[in-house]
Design an enzyme around this catalytic site. Structure first.
Site, PDB file in Angstrom:
ATOM      1  N   GLY A 260      -1.698  28.140 -42.957  1.00 49.71           N
ATOM      2  CA  GLY A 260      -2.001  27.142 -41.932  1.00 49.71           C
ATOM      3  C   GLY A 260      -3.200  27.513 -41.084  1.00 49.71           C
ATOM      4  O   GLY A 260      -3.516  28.687 -40.881  1.00 49.71           O
TER       5      GLY A 260
ATOM      6  N   HIS B  85      -0.860  23.074 -43.515  1.00 51.36           N
ATOM      7  CA  HIS B  85      -1.116  22.238 -42.339  1.00 51.36           C
ATOM      8  C   HIS B  85      -2.313  22.730 -41.528  1.00 51.36           C
ATOM      9  O   HIS B  85      -2.542  23.915 -41.371  1.00 51.36           O
ATOM     10  CB  HIS B  85       0.127  22.177 -41.443  1.00 51.36           C
ATOM     11  CG  HIS B  85       0.594  23.528 -40.956  1.00 51.36           C
ATOM     12  ND1 HIS B  85       0.088  24.124 -39.838  1.00 51.36           N
ATOM     13  CD2 HIS B  85       1.513  24.379 -41.468  1.00 51.36           C
ATOM     14  CE1 HIS B  85       0.691  25.289 -39.647  1.00 51.36           C
ATOM     15  NE2 HIS B  85       1.556  25.472 -40.633  1.00 51.36           N
ATOM     16  N   ASP B  86      -3.102  21.775 -41.066  1.00 54.10           N
ATOM     17  CA  ASP B  86      -4.221  22.003 -40.138  1.00 54.10           C
ATOM     18  C   ASP B  86      -5.395  22.759 -40.749  1.00 54.10           C
ATOM     19  O   ASP B  86      -6.287  23.202 -40.021  1.00 54.10           O
ATOM     20  CB  ASP B  86      -3.746  22.726 -38.868  1.00 54.10           C
ATOM     21  CG  ASP B  86      -2.624  21.986 -38.164  1.00 54.10           C
ATOM     22  OD1 ASP B  86      -2.880  20.877 -37.649  1.00 54.10           O
ATOM     23  OD2 ASP B  86      -1.479  22.476 -38.148  1.00 54.10           O
TER      24      ASP B  86
END
Length: 262
Positions: free
Chosen positions: A139, A121-122
């Site tokens: 992440g 994520h991200d």
């Protein structure tokens, strides 16, 4: 018109551009958009608020746009954005973002992503990168343009890798890697500059000489990081043809929060 295998499932609301192909048993969920010319192999699942650009090649058994592996995630409509002309090989997993960051996981254009690569994520990945098999990003990782990650390499969450850097096989990347550097190992260490990569991308001998000097200042002359940063900034008047490279290095060092690999 898109070509959809009879066994594939494309939910109402999904948007498919011209000449998109969806392979056997693949699933495309309602909030997905896939632009012209992209091919999706068999047994893929593309879900979440995911946008995929033009002329990508997505091989079988990929999972794109699934929820982040983050216990704080509570179903927010965060996104995955994939650019154009990427090759994404088998068993890759790219997750959507979280509201604790910008809410978007991004992959740029013209990337070569080999099998079993994970983008958490991200993550923000630039363009023209190469990730070998089983390269894994935690992440919030940022990867610059033209970066190469060796197979089985792992990048710790929140780490930044600057443009044109290269990490060798099975590297444990837990600190920021400055632009142009070649790193390897566990613990990670710097082994020079990515000279061959720079030559292949059209860097002149003068620009490569400036990159070598920045490497010497950071790693070979016993300077503190603050002293090396000051000396790199002072290089610009003496090497005007490498001004952009010097500015790139200076801004990267200024922005580093985890500290650079030393």
């Amino acid at each position: 018109m898109a070509t959809i295998h009879p066994t594939a499932i494309v939910e109402p609301g999904a948007q498919l551009g011209d000449a998109v192909s969806i392979g056997a048993y693949s699933i495309v969920r309602e909030n997905v958009r896939i632009d012209e010319g992209t091919s999706v192999g068999p047994h893929c699942v593309i879900e979440g608020h995911t946008t995929i650009g033009r002329d990508n090649r997505i091989f079988q058994f990929c999972s794109l746009g699934a929820m982040p592996q983050d216990k704080k995630y509570a179903g927010e409509p965060t996104r995955l954005e994939i650019g154009d002309r990427n090759t994404i090989r088998e068993f890759c997993t790219f997750n959507i973002g979280t509201v604790q960051d910008v809410g978007v996981t991004r992959l740029g254009d013209d990337n070569w992503i080999m099998a079993y690569v994970h983008l958490a994520h991200d993550c923000q990945v630039g363009s023209n990168t190469i990730f070998a098999n089983n390269a894994t990003l935690g992440g919030h990782v940022e990867i610059g343009d033209w970066v190469i990650l060796g197979g089985l390499s792992g990048v710790h969450q929140f780490v930044k890798i600057g443009p044109h850097a290269m990490a060798g096989f099975a590297s444990h990347v837990s600190q920021d890697v400055p632009p142009f550097m070649m790193v390897n190992g566990n613990p990670l260490s710097v082994h020079g500059i990515n000279a061959e990569g720079l030559r292949r991308r059209g860097f002149t001998p003068e620009r490569i000489a400036a990159v070598k000097q920045m490497h010497r200042l950071l790693y070979r002359q016993g300077h503190t990081l603050a002293e090396a940063r000051k000396a790199i900034g002072a290089m610009a008047p003496q090497a005007p043809e490498a001004a952009e490279d010097i500015a790139l290095m200076a801004s990267f060092l200024d922005a580093s929060k985890r500290g650079i690999v030393r």
